[in-house]
Design a protein around this motif. Sequence first.
Motif, PDB file in Angstrom:
ATOM      1  N   GLN A   1      12.365  94.677  34.673  1.00  0.00           N
ATOM      2  CA  GLN A   1      13.512  93.827  34.937  1.00  0.00           C
ATOM      3  C   GLN A   1      14.379  94.344  36.085  1.00  0.00           C
ATOM      4  O   GLN A   1      15.475  93.880  36.298  1.00  0.00           O
ATOM      5  CB  GLN A   1      14.356  93.680  33.663  1.00  0.00           C
ATOM      6  CG  GLN A   1      13.645  92.824  32.646  1.00  0.00           C
ATOM      7  CD  GLN A   1      13.882  93.290  31.232  1.00  0.00           C
ATOM      8  OE1 GLN A   1      14.257  94.429  31.002  1.00  0.00           O
ATOM      9  NE2 GLN A   1      13.657  92.407  30.280  1.00  0.00           N
ATOM     10  N   THR A   2      13.871  95.316  36.773  1.00  0.00           N
ATOM     11  CA  THR A   2      14.625  95.864  37.893  1.00  0.00           C
ATOM     12  C   THR A   2      13.803  95.752  39.177  1.00  0.00           C
ATOM     13  O   THR A   2      12.616  95.452  39.123  1.00  0.00           O
ATOM     14  CB  THR A   2      14.936  97.349  37.674  1.00  0.00           C
ATOM     15  OG1 THR A   2      13.699  98.061  37.697  1.00  0.00           O
ATOM     16  CG2 THR A   2      15.617  97.584  36.345  1.00  0.00           C
ATOM     17  N   LEU A   3      14.428  96.019  40.288  1.00  0.00           N
ATOM     18  CA  LEU A   3      13.690  96.012  41.547  1.00  0.00           C
ATOM     19  C   LEU A   3      13.200  97.403  41.929  1.00  0.00           C
ATOM     20  O   LEU A   3      12.122  97.570  42.466  1.00  0.00           O
ATOM     21  CB  LEU A   3      14.584  95.462  42.665  1.00  0.00           C
ATOM     22  CG  LEU A   3      14.698  93.936  42.709  1.00  0.00           C
ATOM     23  CD1 LEU A   3      15.622  93.526  43.835  1.00  0.00           C
ATOM     24  CD2 LEU A   3      13.340  93.295  42.890  1.00  0.00           C
TER      25      LEU A   3
ATOM     26  N   ALA B   1      10.438 106.471  24.726  1.00  0.00           N
ATOM     27  CA  ALA B   1      11.746 106.954  25.177  1.00  0.00           C
ATOM     28  C   ALA B   1      12.485 105.908  26.007  1.00  0.00           C
ATOM     29  O   ALA B   1      13.698 105.783  25.911  1.00  0.00           O
ATOM     30  CB  ALA B   1      11.568 108.237  25.999  1.00  0.00           C
ATOM     31  N   PHE B   2      11.755 105.156  26.807  1.00  0.00           N
ATOM     32  CA  PHE B   2      12.386 104.171  27.703  1.00  0.00           C
ATOM     33  C   PHE B   2      11.773 102.791  27.493  1.00  0.00           C
ATOM     34  O   PHE B   2      10.982 102.336  28.312  1.00  0.00           O
ATOM     35  CB  PHE B   2      12.195 104.574  29.169  1.00  0.00           C
ATOM     36  CG  PHE B   2      12.624 105.971  29.493  1.00  0.00           C
ATOM     37  CD1 PHE B   2      13.971 106.310  29.467  1.00  0.00           C
ATOM     38  CD2 PHE B   2      11.692 106.938  29.822  1.00  0.00           C
ATOM     39  CE1 PHE B   2      14.367 107.596  29.777  1.00  0.00           C
ATOM     40  CE2 PHE B   2      12.080 108.227  30.124  1.00  0.00           C
ATOM     41  CZ  PHE B   2      13.424 108.562  30.106  1.00  0.00           C
ATOM     42  N   PRO B   3      12.145 102.127  26.415  1.00  0.00           N
ATOM     43  CA  PRO B   3      11.478 100.854  26.119  1.00  0.00           C
ATOM     44  C   PRO B   3      11.813  99.727  27.097  1.00  0.00           C
ATOM     45  O   PRO B   3      11.344  98.614  26.919  1.00  0.00           O
ATOM     46  CB  PRO B   3      11.943 100.514  24.701  1.00  0.00           C
ATOM     47  CG  PRO B   3      12.975 101.494  24.354  1.00  0.00           C
ATOM     48  CD  PRO B   3      13.135 102.497  25.430  1.00  0.00           C
ATOM     49  N   THR B   4      12.603  99.989  28.106  1.00  0.00           N
ATOM     50  CA  THR B   4      12.795  98.976  29.144  1.00  0.00           C
ATOM     51  C   THR B   4      12.361  99.529  30.504  1.00  0.00           C
ATOM     52  O   THR B   4      12.741  99.010  31.538  1.00  0.00           O
ATOM     53  CB  THR B   4      14.279  98.555  29.235  1.00  0.00           C
ATOM     54  OG1 THR B   4      15.081  99.735  29.242  1.00  0.00           O
ATOM     55  CG2 THR B   4      14.673  97.677  28.075  1.00  0.00           C
ATOM     56  N   GLY B   5      11.563 100.561  30.468  1.00  0.00           N
ATOM     57  CA  GLY B   5      11.166 101.202  31.717  1.00  0.00           C
ATOM     58  C   GLY B   5      12.192 102.258  32.095  1.00  0.00           C
ATOM     59  O   GLY B   5      13.323 102.244  31.617  1.00  0.00           O
ATOM     60  N   ILE B   6      11.808 103.170  32.975  1.00  0.00           N
ATOM     61  CA  ILE B   6      12.681 104.299  33.297  1.00  0.00           C
ATOM     62  C   ILE B   6      13.946 103.809  33.987  1.00  0.00           C
ATOM     63  O   ILE B   6      15.074 104.097  33.570  1.00  0.00           O
ATOM     64  CB  ILE B   6      11.939 105.310  34.198  1.00  0.00           C
ATOM     65  CG1 ILE B   6      10.706 105.844  33.458  1.00  0.00           C
ATOM     66  CG2 ILE B   6      12.860 106.458  34.572  1.00  0.00           C
ATOM     67  CD1 ILE B   6       9.777 106.645  34.320  1.00  0.00           C
ATOM     68  N   VAL B   7      13.774 103.007  35.040  1.00  0.00           N
ATOM     69  CA  VAL B   7      14.947 102.523  35.765  1.00  0.00           C
ATOM     70  C   VAL B   7      15.749 101.560  34.899  1.00  0.00           C
ATOM     71  O   VAL B   7      16.977 101.604  34.876  1.00  0.00           O
ATOM     72  CB  VAL B   7      14.526 101.853  37.087  1.00  0.00           C
ATOM     73  CG1 VAL B   7      15.710 101.193  37.761  1.00  0.00           C
ATOM     74  CG2 VAL B   7      13.888 102.877  38.014  1.00  0.00           C
ATOM     75  N   GLY B   8      15.032 100.715  34.166  1.00  0.00           N
ATOM     76  CA  GLY B   8      15.713  99.774  33.279  1.00  0.00           C
ATOM     77  C   GLY B   8      16.622 100.499  32.303  1.00  0.00           C
ATOM     78  O   GLY B   8      17.766 100.102  32.053  1.00  0.00           O
ATOM     79  N   PHE B   9      16.143 101.595  31.778  1.00  0.00           N
ATOM     80  CA  PHE B   9      16.883 102.376  30.797  1.00  0.00           C
ATOM     81  C   PHE B   9      18.181 102.912  31.397  1.00  0.00           C
ATOM     82  O   PHE B   9      19.271 102.723  30.864  1.00  0.00           O
ATOM     83  CB  PHE B   9      16.001 103.530  30.322  1.00  0.00           C
ATOM     84  CG  PHE B   9      16.649 104.434  29.316  1.00  0.00           C
ATOM     85  CD1 PHE B   9      16.722 104.067  27.979  1.00  0.00           C
ATOM     86  CD2 PHE B   9      17.170 105.661  29.710  1.00  0.00           C
ATOM     87  CE1 PHE B   9      17.307 104.909  27.050  1.00  0.00           C
ATOM     88  CE2 PHE B   9      17.760 106.504  28.786  1.00  0.00           C
ATOM     89  CZ  PHE B   9      17.833 106.124  27.452  1.00  0.00           C
ATOM     90  N   PHE B  10      18.046 103.553  32.568  1.00  0.00           N
ATOM     91  CA  PHE B  10      19.247 104.134  33.170  1.00  0.00           C
ATOM     92  C   PHE B  10      20.190 103.057  33.703  1.00  0.00           C
ATOM     93  O   PHE B  10      21.403 103.217  33.700  1.00  0.00           O
ATOM     94  CB  PHE B  10      18.844 105.134  34.262  1.00  0.00           C
ATOM     95  CG  PHE B  10      18.270 106.390  33.678  1.00  0.00           C
ATOM     96  CD1 PHE B  10      19.092 107.269  32.971  1.00  0.00           C
ATOM     97  CD2 PHE B  10      16.916 106.671  33.774  1.00  0.00           C
ATOM     98  CE1 PHE B  10      18.559 108.418  32.395  1.00  0.00           C
ATOM     99  CE2 PHE B  10      16.390 107.816  33.194  1.00  0.00           C
ATOM    100  CZ  PHE B  10      17.205 108.684  32.498  1.00  0.00           C
ATOM    101  N   ASP B  11      19.586 101.951  34.126  1.00  0.00           N
ATOM    102  CA  ASP B  11      20.374 100.822  34.563  1.00  0.00           C
ATOM    103  C   ASP B  11      21.264 100.315  33.420  1.00  0.00           C
ATOM    104  O   ASP B  11      22.465 100.097  33.581  1.00  0.00           O
ATOM    105  CB  ASP B  11      19.411  99.718  35.014  1.00  0.00           C
ATOM    106  CG  ASP B  11      20.071  98.775  35.983  1.00  0.00           C
ATOM    107  OD1 ASP B  11      20.925  99.253  36.741  1.00  0.00           O
ATOM    108  OD2 ASP B  11      19.740  97.582  35.957  1.00  0.00           O
ATOM    109  N   ASN B  12      20.630 100.172  32.251  1.00  0.00           N
ATOM    110  CA  ASN B  12      21.388  99.698  31.089  1.00  0.00           C
ATOM    111  C   ASN B  12      22.491 100.682  30.721  1.00  0.00           C
ATOM    112  O   ASN B  12      23.607 100.297  30.403  1.00  0.00           O
ATOM    113  CB  ASN B  12      20.451  99.513  29.884  1.00  0.00           C
ATOM    114  CG  ASN B  12      19.552  98.307  30.080  1.00  0.00           C
ATOM    115  OD1 ASN B  12      19.823  97.467  30.929  1.00  0.00           O
ATOM    116  ND2 ASN B  12      18.485  98.239  29.306  1.00  0.00           N
TER     117      ASN B  12
END
Lengths: 403, 621
Positions: B559-561, B599-610
């Motif tokens: 969900q991120t670029l 650990a990052f169920p929305t992807g690595i960047v998605g996780f930190f983004d959230n």
Amino acid sequence: MNRRNLIVGVAATAIGLAGLTGTAKAAEPVKVGELFSYARIAAFADPYRSGWQLAIEEINDAGGVLNGRPIEVISRDDGGTTADAVRVAEELVSREDVAFLFGTFFSNIGLAVADFAKQREVLFIAAEPLSDALTMAQGNAYTFRMRPNTYMQTGMLVDEAAKLGKTRWAIVAPNYEYGQAAAANFKKLAEEKMPGAEIIIEQYPALGKIDAGATVQAILQANPDGIFNALFAGDLAKFVREGQTRGLFEDRTVLSLLTGEPEYLDPMKDEAPEGWIVTGYPWYDIDNPIHDRFVAAYQEKYGDSPRLASLLGYTIGYAIKAMLDKAGSTDTDQMIAALEGLNMSTPIGPMTMRAIDNQSSLGAFVGTIAVKDGKGVMVDWRYADGADYMHPEAEVKAARGDQ
Amino acid sequence: MDLSFVVVQFLTGLASASNLFLIACGLTIIFGVTRIVNFAHGSFYMLGAYMAYTLVGPLMSALGGVVGFWGAVLLAACAVGLVGVAMEVLLLRRIYRAHELFQLLATFGVVLVMQDLVVVIWGPEELLGPRAPGISGSIEIMGQRFPEYEAVMILAGPAVLGLLWLLFHRTRWGTLVRAATQDREMVGALGVNQGLLFTGVLFLGAFLAGLAGALQLPREPANPFMDFNIIAEAFVVTVIGGMGNVLGAFLAAFIIAELQAFGILIFPKITLVLIFLVMAVVLVIRPWGLLGKPEAPSGHGFATDRPLRPLSGKGQLAIALLLAGLLALPLVVDDYGLNLAIEVLVFALFAFSLNFIMGNGGMVSFGHAAYFGLGAYGAALTVKHLGAPMELAILAAPVAAAAGGLLFGWFVVRLSGVYLAMLTLAFAQIVWSIAFQWWEVTGGDNGLIGIWPSSWASGRLVYYYLTLIICGAAIAVLWRAVFAPFGYTLRAGRDSPLRTDAIGIDLRRHQWLGFAFAGTAAGIAGGVFVFSKGNVDPGVLSIPTSVDGLVMVLLGGIQTLTGPLLGGAVFPLLEAYVMPLTDYWRAILGGVIIALVLAFPTGIVGFFDNRAHVASEAREP
């Protein structure tokens, strides 16, 4: 470019200094890069690794090479793809600074690494790849091959078949380069050596996905009196079971590439197809002192019987020593010059590295499968010297161009 | 062709059909209820064969031949069923809230781990099991011998089909499963414990896969390639039949097996591509498979609460710093480091282009390798057959990929969801098989070698900068497109196809062009890639390459670029650093993927983004 020149300069200076300090540096190991599809094809890779490790250990224990330098093999998984293999080769050459490369199993990977070797002007000794192309049309001056190629092994089988006078032949081979090349070689050699022979049916199932029942039935329907087979591993076992149940092999001659190798014969246990004429490696039956010593050392070190891959790895280990002894240095040009026409003895006989195509004359054993004590063995075998089955020189020159 | 042969060949086809059905039915049940695209199904199948091998010896000597053999088969299937339960409870249950594709990623991790696990437990050599006692011979049918075991297998498929019908129509549990297949949320709303239902379904699916594997033992030695050899077939049968439809799977298995049995008589090489041809044809004619039902149009899973925004000032600064870092990279790394950096840039572009249609366009592709590979082959063939230099050949890469993208995309965008994904896979496999078979032109599976850069660019340093310029520019253009009206339109179509249509947008055309656009970008990556490696072979077009792309996008954050860029960078590096460590690098890779998914169920960047978003909201008064 400049940076590399700088590194080369520094390295040259270091080597120069090392030369001045003399014996202190004499024990510095000769670093050699090795890559193979260890994860993807572990059944082959493990005995092969055991083979070269044994040889390198023996060589180092006996004083190493080039005035007492041990050989240090940096071994890597090639990832099972050409892209990964080229990256790994790059790492070995530019980061580990190895003197040369050896290894690889799959033909596409062997070819890719061979091309990399040519581009980077590094020596590469191919271990397992069987593809004719590696020493023929796509061969290059930096690439040498240890194993008898598809053409040679097919030629050995056709020699046996020519004695039997069968005329109606079926071909079954896996649908990829090795199988296709085996089929093409069989057609070509059958025409030359078996007058009157015709191919009446060809089956090329996808590798690992044979629809064995349908394939066997299709061949039965064509009713050949001889079958040339290039299937191996899981496909082979399926084909053999279906064929035996449906009576495909009764009263028919079957020629089969590689089936006599312990790698493929052992898993079939007492269902090994009796009467098949195969190429392989009857290690249990070979009687010569070098081979005895190899088998004894191998069994003592690993507690397991050798496979063909073990012999191959072991032979490459000693070929490396013979090459370095003859070259007297790890300079690529000198190592290549040493390998071209190199003569050495191996556990299964003398071997020459033919200079025009960089193909070794290592042979294979041709015999008939029988079942003894619940497992398949080769009987009535003979050692077919590879030198008698290599591509004719004119064909090599035509294929390799002016290289 | 005499009649007896036709009959026996037909029966042989029936036996294969049973086998295919047994493999596929578990997959279709799991998908139908849980929507999980279970990559590990092939691993379950393989595990079934290995378990049966282990059990069959002791049981046959303890209980006698017949009882022991069939007991071992059932016990092996049950054991695999329990492995399925373990996977559900320990892994999948924790990520049901994540995007559906994350479960696919998790099961892919399981595949990698299992591949090495069977080699550790059972050794790398093939293990040939015994023939089935009592039915190891043959019977005579119209003068031809037919194996007894195959005759029994012909009955096994319909028998399992019948039992499944009884289970689904005559038990309460089965009724609930069917209800969940049709409307999962409603079943949950009615108070049914979904967790328990899912666990049960995973058991059943894995049990059936294990059963198929165990029944394979009298035909084929247990070997570590069984999973990969079967998984694509299992998916194809499932999709042709209609996902979630057991009867459809049976029908599809029958059609494929019979086409194969008779097809090899006319085209001996047909097995390589047949099933994918059939799937492409079926999906083009019937977009939901033979007996499947249309999925409700949904944009679920891709949209977030926060739409994509152009880079903020901080973001622009970060990009500028990254670019400066990349420009300065050759100062600190050696040739091999540059080699890795080239790979990272290529795969960053590949992953970014995939996400352009996935995250941005809502079209999941399982066949993005086709366009990467078309680019690579386009360039390589131009070098090999036209003798063109790199400068010219590299231009052929996007052209070839664009042509493929336009051609295949036209069909693909008429489908949706998993069917769309599987059609992309079918096209990719068809391209793969052409590259694999067409010796004279493509060099077959050996591929083409000697595709090196022109001499001015052959140094790693120059080629690195060339890669940086080309891939960087392509990423920049794609990024720009995301925030052009075109990109907004694709996202609108992703989130609400109906509304997009209602305001007069020809969504299908936008999707088609978007698909081709992303394919073109992947082709550019492929073109750069081939000159960095010096060779190309069908591997670049294969399923593993497509899966790698998915893994990169999902690991980074769909969900991120920036997520796919990070994923494209991390994955090749991970491989390059893990591979030299051990022979069991695949298991480590799989383990890392599983750990990252958990650990990052929305992807690595998605996780930190959230996290950053939550933090910034907390700061606001």
